[in-house]
Design an enzyme around this catalytic site. Sequence first.
Site, short mmCIF file in Angstrom:
data_model
loop_
_atom_site.label_atom_id
_atom_site.label_comp_id
_atom_site.label_asym_id
_atom_site.label_seq_id
_atom_site.Cartn_x
_atom_site.Cartn_y
_atom_site.Cartn_z
N ASN A 122 -8.28 4.76 -2.39
CA ASN A 122 -7.59 3.46 -1.88
C ASN A 122 -6.89 2.45 -3.02
O ASN A 122 -7.14 2.75 -4.20
CB ASN A 122 -8.79 2.71 -1.06
CG ASN A 122 -8.28 1.56 0.00
OD1 ASN A 122 -6.82 1.74 0.08
ND2 ASN A 122 -9.05 1.04 1.01
N HIS A 146 -1.90 1.50 7.28
CA HIS A 146 -2.35 1.57 5.95
C HIS A 146 -1.92 2.86 5.29
O HIS A 146 -1.69 3.83 5.84
CB HIS A 146 -3.71 1.11 5.83
CG HIS A 146 -4.15 1.00 4.23
ND1 HIS A 146 -3.60 0.13 3.42
CD2 HIS A 146 -5.30 1.46 3.65
CE1 HIS A 146 -4.23 -0.06 2.27
NE2 HIS A 146 -5.06 0.93 2.25
N CYS A 161 0.86 -1.19 -0.03
CA CYS A 161 -0.22 0.00 0.04
C CYS A 161 0.91 1.17 0.14
O CYS A 161 0.55 2.06 -0.69
CB CYS A 161 -0.95 0.09 1.07
SG CYS A 161 -0.03 -0.28 2.79
#
Length: 341
Positions: free
Chosen positions: A309, A289, A152
């Site tokens: 995202n 994240h 991520c």
Amino acid sequence: MFWKFSHKICFMEWLWLFFSFRKSLHFLPTFPTQSISVLSEILEILTFILEHNDCFKILEFFMDFRMRYNLVVATVDQSSSKIVLRGIFFVVHRFKDVCVLCLAIYLRSMPHKLPRYIKVPNGKEKPLPKKFDWRDKKVIAEVRNQQTCGGCWAFSVVGGIESAYAIKRNTLEELSVQQVIDCSYNNYGCSGGSTVSALSWLNQTKVKLVRDSEYTFKAQTGLCHYFDRSDFGVSITGFAAYDFSGQEEEMMRMLVSWGPLAVTVDAVSWQDYLGGIIQYHCSSGRANHAVLITGFDRTGSIPYWIVQNSWGPTWGIDGYVRVKMGSNVCGIADTVSAVFV
């Protein structure tokens, strides 16, 4: 020592799983049509365990699984056992293409204590718009899917570089995330990393990121590939990283002036997000994240950040999530980075 401790935990999770299934299967005679489906779900979980012999990864999987189980069982009665069964296994589906390991060990690299942003007086400032989104200017790439790779941090950083390049050159290029995953030596590839470490590496080495078509995403850490200097590539000229907690209005100015922002968040509770504005429910209290803020909206009663995202376009609102502004929800203002090309 850690190995023994980890496997003991996994053994306890196995015991918990066994008794959980016994409890859930108690409802099956009442709902014979769900029996085959539930048994197939159990098989999926067992397959997951067999395919992932990393005990730490399995433990993180079951931590969320158990939280989902306890939440659903506590809120429905036996007459709603179909809902119970659906709730128990819902997390399995959410985790199929979601970065389990990224949530677990995102900050495996040394966390960075960023300096607080200090505003420098610059005469009369222009008023901020009520609504702003870099997507409207066609400088945001499509939502990607990191699958089971804990990269991520790389998706967030590369997304910021793509946008910075598009803002400057008026050309949106899809750059290689895999290149950053493989080559950023101060991170851990698909096992986790830091946005600030990645930007520091890019700034120090002046590595040129090639197009994604030349260095495609593999969803696993590989050997670093090198390219001729004459090949097309985008390198960064610098970056800025600050702690904006308590200063989200200045963070808005940074977004409007410099481009999309790579940020870290507590996303443990984000797996089953379907829509709306996240205002609470950030349970772990620490960053795990990395995402990309592309805009904000203050036209309604609850102002929110517009966040891209990396869990695919089917997650959330076409791959995006809305996070309430002004309260540092999910730690969204703690580690904020902008990049320059």
